[in-house]
Structures are given as structure tokens and as C-alpha cells.
Design an enzyme around this catalytic site. Structure first.
Site, PDB file in Angstrom:
ATOM      1  N   HIS A 152       0.473  -1.327   0.448  1.00 58.36           N
ATOM      2  CA  HIS A 152      -0.086  -0.062  -0.026  1.00 58.36           C
ATOM      3  C   HIS A 152       0.891   1.272   0.139  1.00 58.36           C
ATOM      4  CE1 HIS A 152      -4.298  -1.863   1.900  1.00 58.36           C
ATOM      5  NE2 HIS A 152      -3.369  -2.618   0.317  1.00 58.36           N
ATOM      6  N   TYR A 195      -8.376   5.573   8.507  1.00 61.78           N
ATOM      7  CA  TYR A 195      -8.430   5.849   8.935  1.00 61.78           C
ATOM      8  C   TYR A 195      -9.821   6.469   9.953  1.00 61.78           C
ATOM      9  CZ  TYR A 195      -4.248   3.007  10.524  1.00 61.78           C
ATOM     10  OH  TYR A 195      -3.502   2.144  10.702  1.00 61.78           O
ATOM     11  N   PRO A 246      -2.812  -0.134  19.516  1.00 61.22           N
ATOM     12  CA  PRO A 246      -2.797  -0.642  17.938  1.00 61.22           C
ATOM     13  C   PRO A 246      -3.189   0.420  17.078  1.00 61.22           C
ATOM     14  CG  PRO A 246      -4.557  -1.319  18.816  1.00 61.22           C
ATOM     15  CD  PRO A 246      -4.112  -0.719  20.099  1.00 61.22           C
ATOM     16  N   LYS A 281       1.709  -0.221  15.576  1.00 58.18           N
ATOM     17  CA  LYS A 281       3.092  -0.752  15.429  1.00 58.18           C
ATOM     18  C   LYS A 281       3.802  -1.568  16.869  1.00 58.18           C
ATOM     19  CE  LYS A 281       4.769   2.532  13.022  1.00 58.18           C
ATOM     20  NZ  LYS A 281       5.409   2.637  11.889  1.00 58.18           N
ATOM     21  N   TYR A 333       5.162   6.561  10.426  1.00 58.61           N
ATOM     22  CA  TYR A 333       3.736   5.225   9.969  1.00 58.61           C
ATOM     23  C   TYR A 333       4.276   4.076   8.854  1.00 58.61           C
ATOM     24  CZ  TYR A 333      -0.423   2.827   8.764  1.00 58.61           C
ATOM     25  OH  TYR A 333      -1.623   2.074   8.794  1.00 58.61           O
TER      26      TYR A 333
HETATM   27  P1  FAD Z   1       2.976 -12.074  21.224  1.00 59.01           P
HETATM   28  O1  FAD Z   1       3.225 -11.603  20.039  1.00 59.01           O
HETATM   29  O2  FAD Z   1       1.637 -12.452  22.855  1.00 59.01           O
HETATM   30  O3  FAD Z   1       4.045 -13.361  21.891  1.00 59.01           O
HETATM   31  C1  FAD Z   1       4.168 -13.984  23.224  1.00 59.01           C
HETATM   32  C2  FAD Z   1       4.287 -15.399  23.346  1.00 59.01           C
HETATM   33  O4  FAD Z   1       4.133 -15.725  24.686  1.00 59.01           O
HETATM   34  C3  FAD Z   1       2.894 -15.866  22.555  1.00 59.01           C
HETATM   35  O5  FAD Z   1       2.105 -16.988  22.114  1.00 59.01           O
HETATM   36  C4  FAD Z   1       2.722 -16.412  24.101  1.00 59.01           C
HETATM   37  O6  FAD Z   1       1.661 -17.459  24.648  1.00 59.01           O
HETATM   38  C5  FAD Z   1       3.644 -16.928  24.803  1.00 59.01           C
HETATM   39  N1  FAD Z   1       3.638 -17.007  26.799  1.00 59.01           N
HETATM   40  C6  FAD Z   1       3.424 -15.833  27.595  1.00 59.01           C
HETATM   41  N2  FAD Z   1       3.407 -16.484  28.260  1.00 59.01           N
HETATM   42  C7  FAD Z   1       4.253 -17.241  28.644  1.00 59.01           C
HETATM   43  C8  FAD Z   1       4.653 -18.110  29.449  1.00 59.01           C
HETATM   44  N3  FAD Z   1       5.104 -17.852  29.931  1.00 59.01           N
HETATM   45  N4  FAD Z   1       6.293 -18.591  28.801  1.00 59.01           N
HETATM   46  C9  FAD Z   1       6.064 -19.656  27.913  1.00 59.01           C
HETATM   47  N5  FAD Z   1       5.483 -18.945  27.064  1.00 59.01           N
HETATM   48  C10 FAD Z   1       4.340 -17.608  27.100  1.00 59.01           C
HETATM   49  N6  FAD Z   1      -1.134  -4.683  16.929  1.00 59.01           N
HETATM   50  C11 FAD Z   1      -1.115  -4.072  15.515  1.00 59.01           C
HETATM   51  O7  FAD Z   1      -0.430  -3.641  14.657  1.00 59.01           O
HETATM   52  N7  FAD Z   1      -2.658  -4.417  15.419  1.00 59.01           N
HETATM   53  C12 FAD Z   1      -3.777  -5.106  15.595  1.00 59.01           C
HETATM   54  O8  FAD Z   1      -4.270  -4.890  15.576  1.00 59.01           O
HETATM   55  C13 FAD Z   1      -2.957  -5.550  17.140  1.00 59.01           C
HETATM   56  N8  FAD Z   1      -4.409  -6.090  17.122  1.00 59.01           N
HETATM   57  C14 FAD Z   1      -3.856  -6.920  18.719  1.00 59.01           C
HETATM   58  C15 FAD Z   1      -5.052  -7.492  18.719  1.00 59.01           C
HETATM   59  C16 FAD Z   1      -4.252  -8.188  20.047  1.00 59.01           C
HETATM   60  C17 FAD Z   1      -5.144  -9.088  21.019  1.00 59.01           C
HETATM   61  C18 FAD Z   1      -3.361  -8.439  21.154  1.00 59.01           C
HETATM   62  C19 FAD Z   1      -2.804  -9.435  22.672  1.00 59.01           C
HETATM   63  C20 FAD Z   1      -1.961  -7.493  20.089  1.00 59.01           C
HETATM   64  C21 FAD Z   1      -2.223  -7.100  19.563  1.00 59.01           C
HETATM   65  N9  FAD Z   1      -1.317  -6.188  18.792  1.00 59.01           N
HETATM   66  C22 FAD Z   1      -1.178  -5.548  17.015  1.00 59.01           C
HETATM   67  C23 FAD Z   1      -0.185  -6.601  18.768  1.00 59.01           C
HETATM   68  C24 FAD Z   1       0.568  -7.559  18.154  1.00 59.01           C
HETATM   69  O9  FAD Z   1       0.019  -8.505  18.280  1.00 59.01           O
HETATM   70  C25 FAD Z   1       2.147  -7.617  19.470  1.00 59.01           C
HETATM   71  O10 FAD Z   1       3.188  -6.572  19.359  1.00 59.01           O
HETATM   72  C26 FAD Z   1       2.817  -8.878  18.683  1.00 59.01           C
HETATM   73  O11 FAD Z   1       2.131  -9.620  18.775  1.00 59.01           O
HETATM   74  C27 FAD Z   1       4.248  -8.652  19.860  1.00 59.01           C
HETATM   75  O12 FAD Z   1       4.466 -10.057  19.305  1.00 59.01           O
HETATM   76  P2  FAD Z   1       5.117 -10.586  20.525  1.00 59.01           P
HETATM   77  O13 FAD Z   1       6.053 -12.252  19.888  1.00 59.01           O
HETATM   78  O14 FAD Z   1       6.145  -9.628  21.875  1.00 59.01           O
HETATM   79  O15 FAD Z   1       4.906 -11.143  21.661  1.00 59.01           O
HETATM   80  C1  DHB Z   2      -4.984  -3.249  11.788  1.00 61.47           C
HETATM   81  C2  DHB Z   2      -4.501  -2.844  12.917  1.00 61.47           C
HETATM   82  C3  DHB Z   2      -4.145  -1.955  13.487  1.00 61.47           C
HETATM   83  O1  DHB Z   2      -4.285  -2.005  14.058  1.00 61.47           O
HETATM   84  C4  DHB Z   2      -3.831  -0.742  12.741  1.00 61.47           C
HETATM   85  O2  DHB Z   2      -3.475   0.910  12.505  1.00 61.47           O
HETATM   86  C5  DHB Z   2      -4.028  -1.211  10.671  1.00 61.47           C
HETATM   87  C6  DHB Z   2      -4.020  -1.917  10.597  1.00 61.47           C
HETATM   88  C7  DHB Z   2      -4.728  -4.422  11.320  1.00 61.47           C
HETATM   89  O3  DHB Z   2      -5.704  -5.920  11.978  1.00 61.47           O
HETATM   90  O4  DHB Z   2      -5.497  -5.090   9.804  1.00 61.47           O
END
Ligand code: FAD
Ligand code: DHB
Length: 391
Positions: free
Chosen positions: A72, A201, A294, A298, A384
Site C-alpha cells: 500500500h 482511519y 494499535p 506498530k 507510519y
Molecule cells: P506475542 O505475539 O504476544 O507472543 C508472546 C508469546 O509468549 C505468546 O505466544 C504467548 O502465548 C507466550 N507466552 C506467554 N506467557 C508465557 C510463558 N509463561 N511461558 C512461555 N510462553 C509464554 N498490533 C498491531 O499492530 N495491530 C493490531 O491490530 C494488533 N492487534 C492485537 C490484538 C491483540 C489481542 C493483542 C494481544 C495484540 C495485538 N497487536 C496488534 C499487537 C501485536 O500483535 C503484538 O505487538 C505482537 O504480537 C508482539 O509480538 P511478540 O512476539 O512480542 O508477542
Molecule cells: C490493522 C490494525 C491496526 O492497528 C492498524 O493500525 C491498521 C491495521 C489490522 O489489523 O489490519
């Protein structure tokens, strides 16, 4: 069990770290509380910055991303009666790519399978020990209920916002900052072609709305809702009505096409930063160290950026005994973390409505500025589309 790097969490941060370390010949073991199926089906982020795409591609993870990712050029920003396009490519030379976190997770899982990576799923009672020594270790219970111990040279907490790693840093050695926002997002996935070519947005007196997408046949939407919202209060009809109202802009006959909803969830919104991101032989990466609301897309990109710094730092430490990059990791990573924390807070507070009419005027003034001034537009676009790795 003994390994060089014990990684807690098989989300994007944990799996990407194991992948990048493996490329340098460094061995790791990943432990994860959830099942692989659960982790791969979790619907979360959808937008990859250019630097995330570049990193995944350079790491050999870009094949499906190149074929199925949707580049995009920018986004639409709108408020009632006005819709404006910001062209990031024109403004910054960089684009973003629509590619779901579920797909990134699957690509990582497949690559780790091919390399024979050891990932222990469905563990419980994860605990971190002796982090201040050169022989840290992690204990957990495996999915057969057997206690296990993983000895390592380094432990990395990639365990997201609810994991135990961040609180394994002694209280006296950590500082935290946080902000809870007085609204949540209701996120829905719909089996319908997007009604827009790029994300919208939308500021609206009823509350913020976002039209995103996952593919040419799947749309993703978010609605600002009160923090105590129960999904059961939102029937499909109510959701489509709210989306049509908030995303409609009264011009050119634009229409939202509804379709079957396949997923609904409520996401609370908060900002959180813990520093430092290293304590002795424990390193934190991704949501384990910081959470952003979100709105700026980021969270996932920040997790990838942390790992992009951490992998070479651990390589220098473990292969050459060079402690410099590992000691600099926290300060280096936190520069981007705070930039993204500010950007996410700013996008969130500019677009989510409150009962305060003064605030609404300030939001509209800010929106007019970022859509009419090249300096304003470029500032938003640069943040962004993402700052270069190493910012
Ligand atoms: P995570 O993906 O959370 O991975 C952490 C892992 O550690 C998980 O699999 C968990 O099960 C595991 N874990 C936890 N505790 C333990 C333990 N005690 N022992 C072993 N393993 C463990 N970001 C966006 O940019 N846009 C979005 O729309 C968006 N939607 C989101 C919706 C939700 C519900 C959540 C929670 C986050 C969202 N985010 C979004 C943020 C984005 O998904 C996260 O920033 C990203 O997943 C970060 O990656 P990570 O690997 O640091 O953490
Ligand atoms: C999506 C999530 C976001 O937080 C955003 O700013 C843009 C897109 C998505 O899940 O597609």
C-alpha cells in the site's frame, strides 16, 4: 536440557529471534504456553513496515510475503464530509504491506520446522532463575505434567504482555510507564472484499472506525467502543450500521459492502514501557517490554525491530565474547520504542473521540493540518511507514 539461548514465547519475536540466531550458528530452544495451532490462528496485526518486509525477506522468510502481501502506498484519513489520501511513497519513499500476523507466524513456523528448531509447546509454570550469573536457567512443566529445566547462556523474554519475564527483573532495577485509554476496540473480520483500496482511519462524533483488510476477499474492521463492552452487545447488524455511519463520508456515493462476520473480539488499549530491556543475562523483546495501542499499527513492527538489534548483539556476545552490542541493546532499542510509543499515543488521541468538545476541535484541527500541510503529512508518513532499523 542445555542450549545457548533459552527463548520464552513462540510469538513473532521469539520465532524470528531463533531464526536469526540459527543463521549465525547459534542454538536456541523456544518454550511456549499455548499450542502451535492457537498461536498460528491468533488474529492480531496486519500492517508491515518497509523495514519489517526487508528484514523478513533478507532472512529468507519473504517468499509468500512477496506473492501474497499487498503493498500500500499510503492511507486515507477522514472526518465527516472529508476524506484525504496520504501517499507515503511520495512523502517518504517508503510503503507498507498488508500481510496478517497469522501469516507471518505460519511462515516463521514453517521455516523453523525446516531447520529442526526445538519448540516446546503447551508448557506451564515458566520461571526464570539466576539471571545475574553466566548460568541462567528456566524451569517449566511440560505438557505431560513433567517438570523440566532449560540451562542456557542467555535467556530472552519474548513472552508478550502477560508473560513472566518482565517481572523477573528485580523491582529496584526496573522502571515502568503506562497509560490506559478510556476506550477499547471492537475488532471484526468479514468474508467480503474490501470497500477501499487502502486503509481508512476515520474520526467520527460516534467514535473512531478503521477499515483494514487481509486479502481481496477478507476485510478487517475496528470500532471504538466503551471499555466495558461485551461483544454480545454488538449484533452483526449493529456493527455494519456503525461502520457504515462512521466510515461514510457523504461524497462520491462511496458505500460500504457488508458480508458475513467470522470473528469478533474486544481489545483493551494501553501504552506500557519497561526499561531497561536487559538485566544481567535476561533480555526482553517485543510486547514483553512494551505495549502500544494499535492505532499506529506498530506492535508487531516494534517486536521485529527489537529482534533485528538483539540477534546481532547476542551473536557478538556468544560467538566473539564482545559484550558491547549486548550492553547497548536496551538503550538502542528504547529509542525506537519511545518514538513508536509517542506516535501510537498521538494517532490514538487524535482519532478517538471523547465527550470533551474542546478536544474534538483540537483533533479536527490536527487532522486538517496533517492532511493539508506537507510538513504535517510527512511527519505522520515517516512514523507510519516506519523509521529505518537502527533509528
Ligand atoms: P506475542 O505475539 O504476544 O507472543 C508472546 C508469546 O509468549 C505468546 O505466544 C504467548 O502465548 C507466550 N507466552 C506467554 N506467557 C508465557 C510463558 N509463561 N511461558 C512461555 N510462553 C509464554 N498490533 C498491531 O499492530 N495491530 C493490531 O491490530 C494488533 N492487534 C492485537 C490484538 C491483540 C489481542 C493483542 C494481544 C495484540 C495485538 N497487536 C496488534 C499487537 C501485536 O500483535 C503484538 O505487538 C505482537 O504480537 C508482539 O509480538 P511478540 O512476539 O512480542 O508477542
Ligand atoms: C490493522 C490494525 C491496526 O492497528 C492498524 O493500525 C491498521 C491495521 C489490522 O489489523 O489490519
Amino acid at each position: 536440557m542445555r542450549t545457548q539461548v533459552a527463548i520464552i514465547g513462540a510469538g513473532p519475536a521469539g520465532l524470528l529471534l531463533s531464526h536469526l540466531l540459527d543463521a549465525q550458528g547459534i542454538e536456541s530452544v523456544v518454550i511456549e504456553t499455548r499450542s502451535r495451532e492457537y498461536v498460528e490462528a491468533r488474529i492480531r496485526a496486519g500492517i508491515l513496515e518497509q523495514s519489517t518486509v526487508d528484514l523478513l525477506t533478507e532472512a529468507g522468510l519473504g517468499e509468500r510475503l512477496a506473492a501474497e502481501g499487498d503493498p500500500h502506498r499510503g492511507i486515507y484519513l477522514q472526518w465527516p464530509e472529508e476524506r484525504h489520501h496520504l501517499d507515503f511513497v511520495e512523502l517518504t519513499g517508503r510503503a507498507v504491506t498488508v500481510y496478517g500476523q497469522t501469516e507471518v507466524q505460519k511462515d516463521l513456523g514453517k521455516a523453523r520446522d525446516a531447520a529442526g528448531q526445538q519448540i516446546v509447546y503447551e508448557v506451564s509454570e515458566t520461571a526464570l532463575h539466576d539471571l545475574g550469573t553466566d548460568r541462567p536457567y528456566v524451569t517449566y512443566t511440560d505438557n505431560n505434567g513433567r517438570p523440566a529445566r532449560l540451562d542456557a547462556e542467555v535467556v530472552v523474554g519474548c513472552d508478550g504482555s502477560f508473560g513472566p519475564s518482565r517481572s523477573a527483573v528485580p523491582e529496584a532495577a526496573r522502571q515502568t510507564w503506562q497509560r490506559a485509554y478510556p476506550y477499547s476496540w471492537l475488532g471484526v473480520l468479514a468474508d467480503v472484499a474490501p470497500s477501499t483500496d487502502e486503509l481508512i482511519y476515520a474520526w467520527h462524533p460516534d467514535g473512531f472506525a478503521l477499515h483494514s483488510m487481509r486479502s481481496s476477499t477478507v476485510s478487517r474492521f475496528y470500532l471504538q467502543v466503551p471499555t466495558d463492552t461485551d461483544v454480545a452487545q454488538w449484533s452483526d447488524e449493529r456493527i455494519w450500521e456503525a461502520l457504515a455511519t462512521r466510515l461514510g463520508h457523504g461524497q462520491n456515493g462511496w458505500q460500504l459492502t457488508p458480508g458475513p462476520l467470522t470473528d469478533k473480539s474486544v481489545l483493551p488499549m494501553r501504552s506500557f514501557v519497561q526499561q531497561p530491556m536487559r538485566h544481567g543475562r535476561l533480555f526482553l523483546a517485543g510486547d514483553a517490554a512494551h505495549i502500544v495501542p494499535p492505532t499506529g499499527a506498530k506492535g508487531l513492527n516494534l517486536a521485529v525491530a527489537d529482534v533485528a538489534l538483539l540477534a546481532p548483539a547476542l551473536t557478538a556476545l556468544l560467538l566473539k565474547g564482545d559484550r558491547g552490542p549486548a550492553e547497548a541493546y536496551s538503550a538502542d532499542a528504547l529509542r525506537r520504542v519511545w518514538r513508536c510509543t509517542h506516535f501510537s499515543w498521538w494517532m490514538t488521541t487524535m482519532l478517538h473521540t471523547s465527550a470533551d468538545p474542546f478536544e474534538a476541535q483540537l483533533q479536527l484541527s490536527q487532522l486538517r493540518w496533517v492532511t493539508s500541510s506537507e510538513a504535517g503529512a510527512r511527519g505522520l508518513a515517516e512514523n507510519y511507514a516506519g523509521l529505518p532499523i537502527g533509528f
